[in-house]
Every structure is written in C-alpha cells, then in structure tokens.
Write an enzyme that holds these catalytic residues in place. Structure first.
Site, PDB file in Angstrom:
ATOM      1  N   TYR A 155       0.839  -1.211   0.000  1.00 35.74           N
ATOM      2  CA  TYR A 155       0.000   0.000   0.000  1.00 35.74           C
ATOM      3  C   TYR A 155       0.875   1.262   0.000  1.00 35.74           C
ATOM      4  O   TYR A 155       0.686   2.157  -0.830  1.00 35.74           O
ATOM      5  CB  TYR A 155      -0.913  -0.021   1.226  1.00 35.74           C
ATOM      6  CG  TYR A 155      -1.852   1.158   1.332  1.00 35.74           C
ATOM      7  CD1 TYR A 155      -2.979   1.252   0.520  1.00 35.74           C
ATOM      8  CD2 TYR A 155      -1.618   2.189   2.250  1.00 35.74           C
ATOM      9  CE1 TYR A 155      -3.853   2.331   0.625  1.00 35.74           C
ATOM     10  CE2 TYR A 155      -2.487   3.260   2.358  1.00 35.74           C
ATOM     11  CZ  TYR A 155      -3.606   3.326   1.546  1.00 35.74           C
ATOM     12  OH  TYR A 155      -4.468   4.396   1.650  1.00 35.74           O
ATOM     13  N   LYS A 159       1.211   4.080  -3.106  1.00 31.73           N
ATOM     14  CA  LYS A 159       0.855   5.498  -2.952  1.00 31.73           C
ATOM     15  C   LYS A 159       2.076   6.398  -3.194  1.00 31.73           C
ATOM     16  O   LYS A 159       1.946   7.491  -3.742  1.00 31.73           O
ATOM     17  CB  LYS A 159       0.256   5.747  -1.564  1.00 31.73           C
ATOM     18  CG  LYS A 159      -1.099   5.062  -1.329  1.00 31.73           C
ATOM     19  CD  LYS A 159      -2.212   5.614  -2.226  1.00 31.73           C
ATOM     20  CE  LYS A 159      -3.589   5.111  -1.815  1.00 31.73           C
ATOM     21  NZ  LYS A 159      -4.679   5.645  -2.651  1.00 31.73           N
TER      22      LYS A 159
HETATM   23  N1  LIG Z   1      -9.297   5.394   5.195  1.00 29.46           N
HETATM   24  C1  LIG Z   1      -8.073   5.859   5.388  1.00 29.46           C
HETATM   25  O1  LIG Z   1      -7.522   5.807   6.507  1.00 29.46           O
HETATM   26  C2  LIG Z   1      -7.329   6.486   4.239  1.00 29.46           C
HETATM   27  C3  LIG Z   1      -6.203   7.267   4.551  1.00 29.46           C
HETATM   28  C4  LIG Z   1      -5.492   7.842   3.503  1.00 29.46           C
HETATM   29  C5  LIG Z   1      -5.891   7.658   2.197  1.00 29.46           C
HETATM   30  N2  LIG Z   1      -6.987   6.875   1.917  1.00 29.46           N
HETATM   31  C6  LIG Z   1      -7.355   6.696   0.507  1.00 29.46           C
HETATM   32  O2  LIG Z   1      -8.647   7.234   0.289  1.00 29.46           O
HETATM   33  C7  LIG Z   1      -9.292   6.526  -0.782  1.00 29.46           C
HETATM   34  C8  LIG Z   1     -10.655   6.044  -0.332  1.00 29.46           C
HETATM   35  O3  LIG Z   1     -10.473   5.177   0.765  1.00 29.46           O
HETATM   36  P1  LIG Z   1     -11.647   4.790   1.784  1.00 29.46           P
HETATM   37  O4  LIG Z   1     -11.012   4.752   3.121  1.00 29.46           O
HETATM   38  O5  LIG Z   1     -12.851   5.611   1.555  1.00 29.46           O
HETATM   39  O6  LIG Z   1     -11.885   3.267   1.312  1.00 29.46           O
HETATM   40  P2  LIG Z   1     -13.206   2.362   1.264  1.00 29.46           P
HETATM   41  O7  LIG Z   1     -14.181   2.782   2.281  1.00 29.46           O
HETATM   42  O8  LIG Z   1     -12.688   0.960   1.276  1.00 29.46           O
HETATM   43  O9  LIG Z   1     -13.797   2.694  -0.189  1.00 29.46           O
HETATM   44  C9  LIG Z   1     -13.066   2.381  -1.340  1.00 29.46           C
HETATM   45  C10 LIG Z   1     -13.895   2.683  -2.562  1.00 29.46           C
HETATM   46  O10 LIG Z   1     -13.136   2.323  -3.712  1.00 29.46           O
HETATM   47  C11 LIG Z   1     -13.936   1.510  -4.570  1.00 29.46           C
HETATM   48  N3  LIG Z   1     -13.082   0.584  -5.311  1.00 29.46           N
HETATM   49  C12 LIG Z   1     -12.141  -0.279  -4.834  1.00 29.46           C
HETATM   50  N4  LIG Z   1     -11.612  -0.992  -5.839  1.00 29.46           N
HETATM   51  C13 LIG Z   1     -12.218  -0.568  -6.978  1.00 29.46           C
HETATM   52  C14 LIG Z   1     -12.116  -0.948  -8.339  1.00 29.46           C
HETATM   53  N5  LIG Z   1     -11.274  -1.910  -8.752  1.00 29.46           N
HETATM   54  N6  LIG Z   1     -12.905  -0.321  -9.247  1.00 29.46           N
HETATM   55  C15 LIG Z   1     -13.774   0.647  -8.867  1.00 29.46           C
HETATM   56  N7  LIG Z   1     -13.909   1.059  -7.591  1.00 29.46           N
HETATM   57  C16 LIG Z   1     -13.150   0.437  -6.656  1.00 29.46           C
HETATM   58  C17 LIG Z   1     -14.893   0.778  -3.631  1.00 29.46           C
HETATM   59  O11 LIG Z   1     -16.111   0.427  -4.284  1.00 29.46           O
HETATM   60  P3  LIG Z   1     -16.465  -1.031  -4.878  1.00 29.46           P
HETATM   61  O12 LIG Z   1     -15.905  -2.034  -3.913  1.00 29.46           O
HETATM   62  O13 LIG Z   1     -17.963  -1.015  -5.006  1.00 29.46           O
HETATM   63  O14 LIG Z   1     -15.801  -1.064  -6.227  1.00 29.46           O
HETATM   64  C18 LIG Z   1     -15.184   1.882  -2.606  1.00 29.46           C
HETATM   65  O15 LIG Z   1     -16.227   2.711  -3.070  1.00 29.46           O
HETATM   66  C19 LIG Z   1      -8.334   5.377  -1.157  1.00 29.46           C
HETATM   67  O16 LIG Z   1      -7.579   5.758  -2.280  1.00 29.46           O
HETATM   68  C20 LIG Z   1      -7.446   5.254   0.059  1.00 29.46           C
HETATM   69  O17 LIG Z   1      -6.203   4.700  -0.234  1.00 29.46           O
HETATM   70  C21 LIG Z   1      -7.726   6.309   2.918  1.00 29.46           C
END
Ligand SMILES: NC(=O)c1ccc[n+]([C@@H]2O[C@H](COP(=O)([O-])OP(=O)(O)OC[C@H]3O[C@@H](n4cnc5c(N)ncnc54)[C@H](OP(=O)(O)O)[C@@H]3O)[C@@H](O)[C@H]2O)c1
Length: 243
Positions: A155, A159
């Site tokens: 991961y 990134k």
């Molecule tokens: N949560 C944290 O602590 C955090 C911190 C820093 C950065 N981020 C970043 O923020 C972003 C969103 O994260 P989140 O925490 O909101 O994650 P999440 O709740 O797991 O949501 C991820 C989203 O991405 C979609 N997704 C995953 N694989 C996909 C694919 N192959 N095609 C299309 N859609 C896909 C999922 O929908 P489906 O499964 O329906 O496709 C879901 O809507 C990510 O890039 C993550 O790395 C998160």
C-alpha cells in the site's frame, strides 16, 4: 475562489467512505456528479443520500483496474454531460500484513487499483482536457505514501509511486491548463483495510482519525482554487493526536 456550480465532477469509489463524502460535498457546491465503482447498490445509496434529480447525477458501474471500464466512465460522463471539469481518482485498496504474508495476487490488486488505474484515467483525461482547454485531476494518495509503513509495504509503495507519477505528469501538462493535485490524508474513519481481506486488521493505532467530511472539505478546497493557483500536493492530518 472559483464556483463549482454546474461543474461536472467524476468520483471513483463513490459508493462508500471518503468517495461518498467527496461526492456529497461536490453536489452540495452545485456540481453535477458522476459516481463510479463496482458495486451498483452502494452507488445508488450514495446517490439517494444526495436527494438529487436524475438530470444532475450519473451512476457508472465499473472496475477501474480494467482499461476499457475506465474508458467507459469517461465516455459515459461525456455522453450525459458533454464535459468533465474535475476527475477525482479516489478508489483505492489496502491490506495490512507483513510483506511475506502478502500474496502476489494481493500485491497486484493494490498496485493495479492504486496506481495502474490512475494511469488508465490519465490516458483518457489528458487528451480530453487538452481538447477542452483545461481540466483538473485530484488523486487521493495517503500519508502512508510519504514514508514506508511496516505492515503496509504494498500500500505505502503504491501510494508513493502515485505521488511521483502525479508530479511527473503534472509538469508535462500544466501549460495546457490541466491541474493535477495529490491529496494525502492521514488515517480516516472508514473500512479501507478490512475490505480487501477479511483477515486484515486496521493498521492504524491513531487515537484520532480524520472524518470523511474533513477529507472531502480538503478536496473541495483544491477544486475551488483560482485557475492560476495550483496546490500540487497537500497533506491533511488531525490537529490533535490524542483524544
Ligand atoms: N481510510 C483511510 O484511513 C485512508 C487514509 C489515507 C488515504 N486513503 C485513501 O482514500 C481513498 C478512499 O479510501 P476509503 O477509506 O474511503 O476506502 P473504502 O471505504 O474501502 O472505499 C473504497 C472505494 O473504492 C472503490 N473501489 C475499490 N476498488 C475498486 C475498483 N477496482 N474499481 C472501482 N472502484 C473500486 C470501492 O467500491 P467497490 O468495492 O464497489 O468497487 C469503494 O467505493 C483510497 O484511495 C485510500 O487509499 C484512505
């Protein structure tokens, strides 16, 4: 600051977590929104939470790791709205495991989602934005991409690669009025790490997490900056680290 009224904004991963919040905040600013992810039901739930008229939003079910499906997102948005002003590459996956326990398949899924899908989006968006004489791409990276985090080798490195990729292409297209920004949130209150593997545990020991709304507000800030102002990378963190 520029208005987002009637702008066309595509958000990948709009079905839950940070992507759903980004979609809601853009909609509240008056934008027309395109919601993309694989799970249609979750996209419909986000759309329902907007209370929007169907003319102002579009749902596209697509797997961003498949080049043709990324193309479908862009073409569907263009067909419905005739333009794309802002594209938020938010869809991302992670897994918390020691490297040697991470399977090659898991490693590939992480890189394909967090890096290669963004490459696919650029292949569609850069020529389109040149034709439109402008556009903005906002890539959601992570604080884990700044420094390698133990247990998050795939991961973190995906990134970090996304950061370098974005910076490199941003320099190629800035004079075409194309703005590419990276937003790197710290630990945020979502199910991110548990979605790729049931066995995976959240890696965050952070007592205080960001909320999805706080991250979405930072995205809105990047989108509202005046035409000539470009924040290339931004970190968002909680101010206090203890409750
Ligand atoms: N949560 C944290 O602590 C955090 C911190 C820093 C950065 N981020 C970043 O923020 C972003 C969103 O994260 P989140 O925490 O909101 O994650 P999440 O709740 O797991 O949501 C991820 C989203 O991405 C979609 N997704 C995953 N694989 C996909 C694919 N192959 N095609 C299309 N859609 C896909 C999922 O929908 P489906 O499964 O329906 O496709 C879901 O809507 C990510 O890039 C993550 O790395 C998160």
């Amino acid at each position: 600051m520029r208005s987002l009224r009637n702008k066309v904004v595509v958000v990948t991963g709009a079905g839950r977590g940070i992507g759903a919040a980004i979609t809601r905040h853009f909609f509240d600013e008056g934008a027309r929104v395109v919601l993309a992810a694989r799970n249609k039901k979750r996209l419909q739930e986000t759309a329902a939470s907007l209370g929007a008229d169907e003319k102002d939003y579009l749902i596209v079910t697509a797997d961003v790791t498949v080049r043709k499906q990324m193309k479908k997102i862009v073409l569907s948005a263009m067909k419905k709205f005739g333009q794309i002003d802002i594209f938020v590459n938010n869809a991302g996956v992670g897994i918390h495991k020691p490297l040697v326990k991470t399977t090659e398949k898991e490693f590939d899924v992480i890189f394909n989602t967090n890096l290669k899908a963004i490459y696919y989006s650029f292949l569609e968006l850069v020529p389109l934005f040149k034709k439109q004489a402008g556009g903005q791409i906002i890539n959601i990276s992570s604080g884990a991409g700044r420094i390698g985090v133990p247990g998050l080798a795939a991961y973190s490195s995906s990134k970090a690669a996304l950061n370098a990729f974005s910076e490199a292409v941003a320099g190629e297209v800035r004079n075409d009025n194309i703005k590419i920004s990276v937003l790197a949130p710290a630990s945020t209150d979502t199910n991110l790490m548990s979605n790729l593997s049931k066995k995976s545990k959240t890696p965050s020991k952070a007592a205080v997490k960001l909320t999805v709304d706080e991250v979405a507000e930072a995205v809105i800030f990047l989108a509202r900056q005046n035409t000539n102002a470009w924040t290339s990378t931004a970190d968002i963190r909680p101010l206090h680290i203890k409750k």
